[in-house]
Design a protein around this motif. Structure first.
Motif, PDB file in Angstrom:
ATOM      1  N   ASN A 263       0.852  -1.183   0.000  1.00 47.70           N
ATOM      2  CA  ASN A 263       0.000   0.000   0.000  1.00 47.70           C
ATOM      3  C   ASN A 263       0.894   1.241   0.000  1.00 47.70           C
ATOM      4  N   LYS A 264       0.277   2.397  -0.020  1.00 46.88           N
ATOM      5  CA  LYS A 264       1.064   3.631  -0.200  1.00 46.88           C
ATOM      6  C   LYS A 264       2.109   3.805   0.891  1.00 46.88           C
ATOM      7  N   ASP A 265       1.809   3.402   2.109  1.00 47.80           N
ATOM      8  CA  ASP A 265       2.740   3.600   3.225  1.00 47.80           C
ATOM      9  C   ASP A 265       3.992   2.737   3.114  1.00 47.80           C
ATOM     10  N   ASP A 266       3.965   1.740   2.239  1.00 48.96           N
ATOM     11  CA  ASP A 266       5.118   0.848   2.109  1.00 48.96           C
ATOM     12  C   ASP A 266       6.208   1.419   1.195  1.00 48.96           C
ATOM     13  N   PHE A 267       5.860   2.416   0.419  1.00 48.42           N
ATOM     14  CA  PHE A 267       6.815   2.932  -0.564  1.00 48.42           C
ATOM     15  C   PHE A 267       7.764   3.948   0.064  1.00 48.42           C
ATOM     16  N   GLU A 268       9.024   3.950  -0.417  1.00 51.08           N
ATOM     17  CA  GLU A 268       9.997   4.904   0.105  1.00 51.08           C
ATOM     18  C   GLU A 268      11.169   5.045  -0.862  1.00 51.08           C
ATOM     19  N   ILE A 269      11.872   6.138  -0.691  1.00 47.03           N
ATOM     20  CA  ILE A 269      13.116   6.393  -1.426  1.00 47.03           C
ATOM     21  C   ILE A 269      14.218   6.529  -0.382  1.00 47.03           C
ATOM     22  N   LEU A 270      15.264   5.746  -0.525  1.00 45.48           N
ATOM     23  CA  LEU A 270      16.347   5.730   0.470  1.00 45.48           C
ATOM     24  C   LEU A 270      17.610   6.304  -0.168  1.00 45.48           C
ATOM     25  N   ILE A 271      18.224   7.247   0.555  1.00 43.49           N
ATOM     26  CA  ILE A 271      19.459   7.873   0.062  1.00 43.49           C
ATOM     27  C   ILE A 271      20.532   7.750   1.138  1.00 43.49           C
TER      28      ILE A 271
ATOM     29  N   GLN B 122      20.937  16.237   2.958  1.00 40.86           N
ATOM     30  CA  GLN B 122      19.656  16.554   3.601  1.00 40.86           C
ATOM     31  C   GLN B 122      19.160  17.937   3.178  1.00 40.86           C
ATOM     32  N   SER B 123      20.081  18.904   3.131  1.00 46.96           N
ATOM     33  CA  SER B 123      19.665  20.266   2.760  1.00 46.96           C
ATOM     34  C   SER B 123      19.201  20.324   1.308  1.00 46.96           C
ATOM     35  N   ILE B 124      19.837  19.548   0.426  1.00 48.17           N
ATOM     36  CA  ILE B 124      19.418  19.512  -0.978  1.00 48.17           C
ATOM     37  C   ILE B 124      18.027  18.894  -1.100  1.00 48.17           C
ATOM     38  N   ILE B 125      17.799  17.832  -0.344  1.00 48.38           N
ATOM     39  CA  ILE B 125      16.485  17.186  -0.363  1.00 48.38           C
ATOM     40  C   ILE B 125      15.415  18.165   0.115  1.00 48.38           C
ATOM     41  N   LYS B 126      15.696  18.849   1.221  1.00 54.01           N
ATOM     42  CA  LYS B 126      14.719  19.807   1.760  1.00 54.01           C
ATOM     43  C   LYS B 126      14.446  20.936   0.773  1.00 54.01           C
ATOM     44  N   LYS B 127      15.497  21.358   0.087  1.00 54.34           N
ATOM     45  CA  LYS B 127      15.357  22.493  -0.828  1.00 54.34           C
ATOM     46  C   LYS B 127      14.553  22.139  -2.068  1.00 54.34           C
TER      47      LYS B 127
ATOM     48  N   ILE C 161      13.276  12.688   5.545  1.00 55.46           N
ATOM     49  CA  ILE C 161      13.828  14.031   5.391  1.00 55.46           C
ATOM     50  C   ILE C 161      12.797  15.010   4.839  1.00 55.46           C
ATOM     51  N   ASN C 162      11.954  14.564   3.933  1.00 55.15           N
ATOM     52  CA  ASN C 162      11.002  15.484   3.295  1.00 55.15           C
ATOM     53  C   ASN C 162       9.672  15.507   4.033  1.00 55.15           C
ATOM     54  N   SER C 163       8.940  16.608   3.873  1.00 50.15           N
ATOM     55  CA  SER C 163       7.658  16.752   4.581  1.00 50.15           C
ATOM     56  C   SER C 163       6.507  16.093   3.823  1.00 50.15           C
ATOM     57  N   MET C 164       6.644  15.924   2.512  1.00 47.20           N
ATOM     58  CA  MET C 164       5.718  15.187   1.639  1.00 47.20           C
ATOM     59  C   MET C 164       4.440  15.923   1.274  1.00 47.20           C
ATOM     60  N   ILE C 165       3.823  16.637   2.195  1.00 49.58           N
ATOM     61  CA  ILE C 165       2.563  17.297   1.875  1.00 49.58           C
ATOM     62  C   ILE C 165       2.787  18.800   1.813  1.00 49.58           C
ATOM     63  N   PRO C 166       2.773  19.388   0.646  1.00 48.56           N
ATOM     64  CA  PRO C 166       2.974  20.826   0.533  1.00 48.56           C
ATOM     65  C   PRO C 166       1.842  21.591   1.213  1.00 48.56           C
ATOM     66  N   ILE C 167       2.203  22.677   1.887  1.00 46.12           N
ATOM     67  CA  ILE C 167       1.185  23.493   2.557  1.00 46.12           C
ATOM     68  C   ILE C 167       0.203  24.056   1.536  1.00 46.12           C
ATOM     69  N   TRP C 168       0.690  24.338   0.318  1.00 51.95           N
ATOM     70  CA  TRP C 168      -0.187  24.943  -0.676  1.00 51.95           C
ATOM     71  C   TRP C 168      -1.184  23.958  -1.270  1.00 51.95           C
ATOM     72  N   LYS C 169      -0.984  22.650  -1.017  1.00 49.45           N
ATOM     73  CA  LYS C 169      -1.945  21.662  -1.486  1.00 49.45           C
ATOM     74  C   LYS C 169      -2.948  21.266  -0.400  1.00 49.45           C
ATOM     75  N   LYS C 170      -2.774  21.826   0.772  1.00 50.64           N
ATOM     76  CA  LYS C 170      -3.731  21.557   1.852  1.00 50.64           C
ATOM     77  C   LYS C 170      -4.947  22.456   1.679  1.00 50.64           C
ATOM     78  N   ASN C 171      -6.048  22.053   2.284  1.00 53.49           N
ATOM     79  CA  ASN C 171      -7.242  22.891   2.257  1.00 53.49           C
ATOM     80  C   ASN C 171      -7.028  24.116   3.141  1.00 53.49           C
ATOM     81  N   LYS C 172      -7.534  25.235   2.693  1.00 50.91           N
ATOM     82  CA  LYS C 172      -7.369  26.473   3.464  1.00 50.91           C
ATOM     83  C   LYS C 172      -7.980  26.345   4.852  1.00 50.91           C
ATOM     84  N   SER C 173      -9.029  25.549   4.965  1.00 50.06           N
ATOM     85  CA  SER C 173      -9.703  25.383   6.260  1.00 50.06           C
ATOM     86  C   SER C 173      -8.813  24.685   7.292  1.00 50.06           C
ATOM     87  N   GLU C 174      -7.799  23.954   6.801  1.00 52.91           N
ATOM     88  CA  GLU C 174      -6.882  23.255   7.706  1.00 52.91           C
ATOM     89  C   GLU C 174      -5.808  24.176   8.270  1.00 52.91           C
ATOM     90  N   LEU C 175      -5.653  25.349   7.680  1.00 53.59           N
ATOM     91  CA  LEU C 175      -4.502  26.197   7.978  1.00 53.59           C
ATOM     92  C   LEU C 175      -4.908  27.465   8.714  1.00 53.59           C
TER      93      LEU C 175
END
Length: 627
Positions: free
Chosen positions: A56-64, A192-197, A232-246
């Motif tokens: 399922n979706k939670d099983d997937f990952e990228i390892l560096i 890590q900084s490159i991934i975050k950026k 390392i990454n947050s995965m869910i962009p703030i701009w893709k969240k619903n405004k009501s959540e923020l």
């Protein structure tokens, strides 16, 4: 093992990559992470209809992970993997995209975003690596294959051992050179900084095995190392969240962290659009101008993402110059990218997005002006100069967009006012919007030219920025009301009787004024009686489009092309100095010459213009004082 040759186009591209056509080599990691996310997307999509995937979706990952001893960086995904043929097609041929083929053949819905593409992006690995090894096992296949290349000489493909589907890419990092330090790509914190950026919003977790220390049990000062796998990454962009959540604090915290500001923005807009221009955006107006904002070093632009992957850190084409103070980001799935993916093609879609963003910014500023006046004035003190420059630049092409956002200091309660507010307060018989220019409000208030206008009850706009009068001249009029400088032409504030009276006096003294004009030679166009002075004896005005203040501004610029306003020396007929001038013209023309020079020099000083010979002026004053 047979070495295979790259196709001609691929070889050429690879040579360019080895010599780095990218501005920043660090983006190799973004490209490989995007490809890994792409491969996971494919298997995730398959899992929705194929129970045999068993994930399922939670099983997937990228390892560096990085290994300093062997000088390697490894990127591993548990995505769909590649067959031998796909390794050939995807890694051996330029711009061959398994992603695009997959997407078109499977009619993917909106929930499955394919963000990477093999081919061009993969070759970016050779910017930092002198050897690249790819081990891959396709889902449903019993055999894994290893693709290996040391550059333009070609590549090999052979069977290898790999238990599970997915792809493992190992980069052998180049040795340092005099010009480049490649060691940084072996440092965990740097990766890590490159991934975050660049890849913070990839929707699958990007993980690293991070080394930590902890106290050994039963000891006071002995420590042991242990490895912990961290996302390392947050995965869910703030701009893709619903405004009501923020909440406001969520937007403000994101801004300060993302754009390195220590103060909250004065305004933000969270934009989601669909249709001709489909994108998500977060737009911020800073509360203060950056220290370098009004310098050539300042770079405008919004961060540009394609489905959560950072493509450009500052895309200047998304912002017009007059809104260059806006910070933020745009995320779109509809943009065309060129071969490097770093540079965006200036295509129709980008222009549509830019136009939409411009409209959003204008609307947000208009709303702030209407509903949050104090906040808008705070914004305007920081960035109003940019709006006025926008009116003047490009031959006034953008003046209609910006005119209602402009504010000027005003004699009305000494406050900032819009042009619309000024016009709403105009007297019924008032034909012009009056303004005065100077280095400061106080200096303008002290100008002799303002006295009569204010005395007759007309409001004056105080223009204190160098660009102000140029912007006003470009506007020409507002709501059918022309702009009029208190220092130019006929102010049209006198009654017919007053006009006749001044005309008669001017006729009586025309020979004296001609003499005074001859004394000043080409320093002035004319000497005449003034209709604008009340208590002051003299002032300097101008005929024509170029005012005295504009001359001063233009001549202060580092250029050899100097300009000259058509200056007029005006004398107050109701001041005692006028009677003295008449007396001297009748009895002592030599002294009248001195008085004329003195009055002209005084008018320059009133305007804040440097005089050519202050010693001569001082001696003249002393001579007249001792006579």
């Amino acid at each position: 093992m047979e070495t295979k040759q790259f196709k001609a186009e691929s070889k050429k591209l690879l040579e360019m990559m080895i010599n780095s056509i990218y501005t920043h080599k660090e983006i190799f990691l973004r490209e490989l992470i995007s490809n890994a996310s792409d491969a996971i997307d494919k298997l995730y999509f398959k899992s929705l209809t194929d129970d045999g995937v068993g994930m399922n979706k939670d099983d997937f990952e990228i390892l560096i992970n990085a290994d300093k001893d062997s000088r390697t960086v490894t990127i591993t995904d548990n995505g769909i993997g590649m067959t031998k043929e796909e390794l050939e097609n995807n890694l051996g041929t330029i711009a061959k995209s398994g992603s695009l083929d997959f997407k078109s053949n499977n009619n993917l819905g909106e929930d499955v975003d394919i963000i990477g593409q093999f081919g061009v992006g993969f070759y970016s690995a050779f910017m930092v690596a002198d050897k690249v090894t790819v081990k891959s096992k396709a889902y449903g296949s019993d055999t894994a294959y290893e693709w290996q290349s040391e550059g333009v000489e070609g590549y090999t493909i052979d069977e290898c051992d790999k238990a599970k589907p997915g792809t493992e890419i190992t980069l052998h990092i180049k040795e340092n050179t005099e010009d480049e330090s490649y060691d940084e790509y072996l440092e965990q914190y740097r990766l890590q900084s490159i991934i975050k950026k660049y890849s913070d919003y990839i929707r699958f977790p990007v993980k690293m095995d991070v080394e930590h220390q902890r106290k050994k049990e039963g000891t006071e000062d002995e420590y042991e190392k242990f490895i912990e796998r961290e996302t390392i990454n947050s995965m869910i962009p703030i701009w893709k969240k619903n405004k009501s959540e923020l909440k406001d604090e969520d937007y403000n915290s994101f801004y300060k962290e993302k754009f390195y500001d220590y103060t909250d923005p004065i305004k933000y807009a969270h934009v989601k659009t669909e249709g001709t221009a489909t994108y998500n955006a977060l737009l911020y107006i800073p509360s203060k101008a950056p220290y370098d904002y009004y310098t050539r070093e300042y770079e405008k632009g919004l961060q540009l993402y394609a489905n959560g992957v950072l493509i450009m850190d500052k895309c200047a084409d998304l912002l017009p110059d007059y809104f260059s103070f806006v910070k933020g980001l745009v995320d779109s799935e509809d943009l065309s990218l060129n071969i490097s993916r770093e540079m965006l093609q200036h295509d129709r879609q980008l222009k549509l997005i830019a136009k939409s963003i411009e409209k959003t910014i204008k609307n947000e500023l208009s709303k702030m002006l209407k509903n949050e006046r104090e906040k808008y004035e705070e914004f305007y003190k920081a960035f109003g100069l940019q709006l006025k420059a926008g009116v003047y630049s490009s031959y006034g092409m953008n003046k209609d967009t910006l005119v209602d956002l402009l504010m000027f200091n005003s004699s009305n309660e000494d406050k900032l006012t819009t042009l619309d507010e000024y016009v709403s307060r105009m007297r019924e018989d008032q034909k012009y919007i009056y303004y005065a220019s100077g280095e400061s409000i106080q200096r303008i208030k002290n100008l002799p030219q303002t006295e009569m206008v204010l005395d007759k009850g007309y409001e004056i706009l105080y223009l204190t920025e160098n660009v102000d009068e140029f912007a006003i001249k470009m506007l020409m009029n507002y709501k059918e009301k022309q702009f009029m400088s208190v220092s130019s032409g006929d102010l049209d504030i006198d009654t017919p009787e007053e006009k006749e009276e001044i005309k008669a006096k001017a006729e009586e003294n025309k020979e004296m004024f001609a003499f005074m004009k001859e004394t000043l030679a080409d320093k002035v166009k004319e000497v005449r009686l003034s209709q604008r002075l009340k208590t002051h004896p003299v002032c300097l005005t101008s005929d024509g489009d170029l005012s005295v203040e504009m001359e001063k501004v233009l001549n202060s610029m580092p250029t050899d092309n100097k300009v000259k306003a058509e200056k007029v020396l005006e004398i107050n007929p109701d001041h005692s100095i006028f009677a003295k001038l008449q007396e001297l013209y009748a009895n002592d023309k030599d002294k009248l010459k001195k008085y004329t020079q003195l009055l002209y020099t005084q008018s320059l000083l009133i305007e804040g213009i440097s005089i050519e010979n202050p010693v001569e002026f001082s001696n003249m004053v002393c001579d007249l004082m001792t006579e």
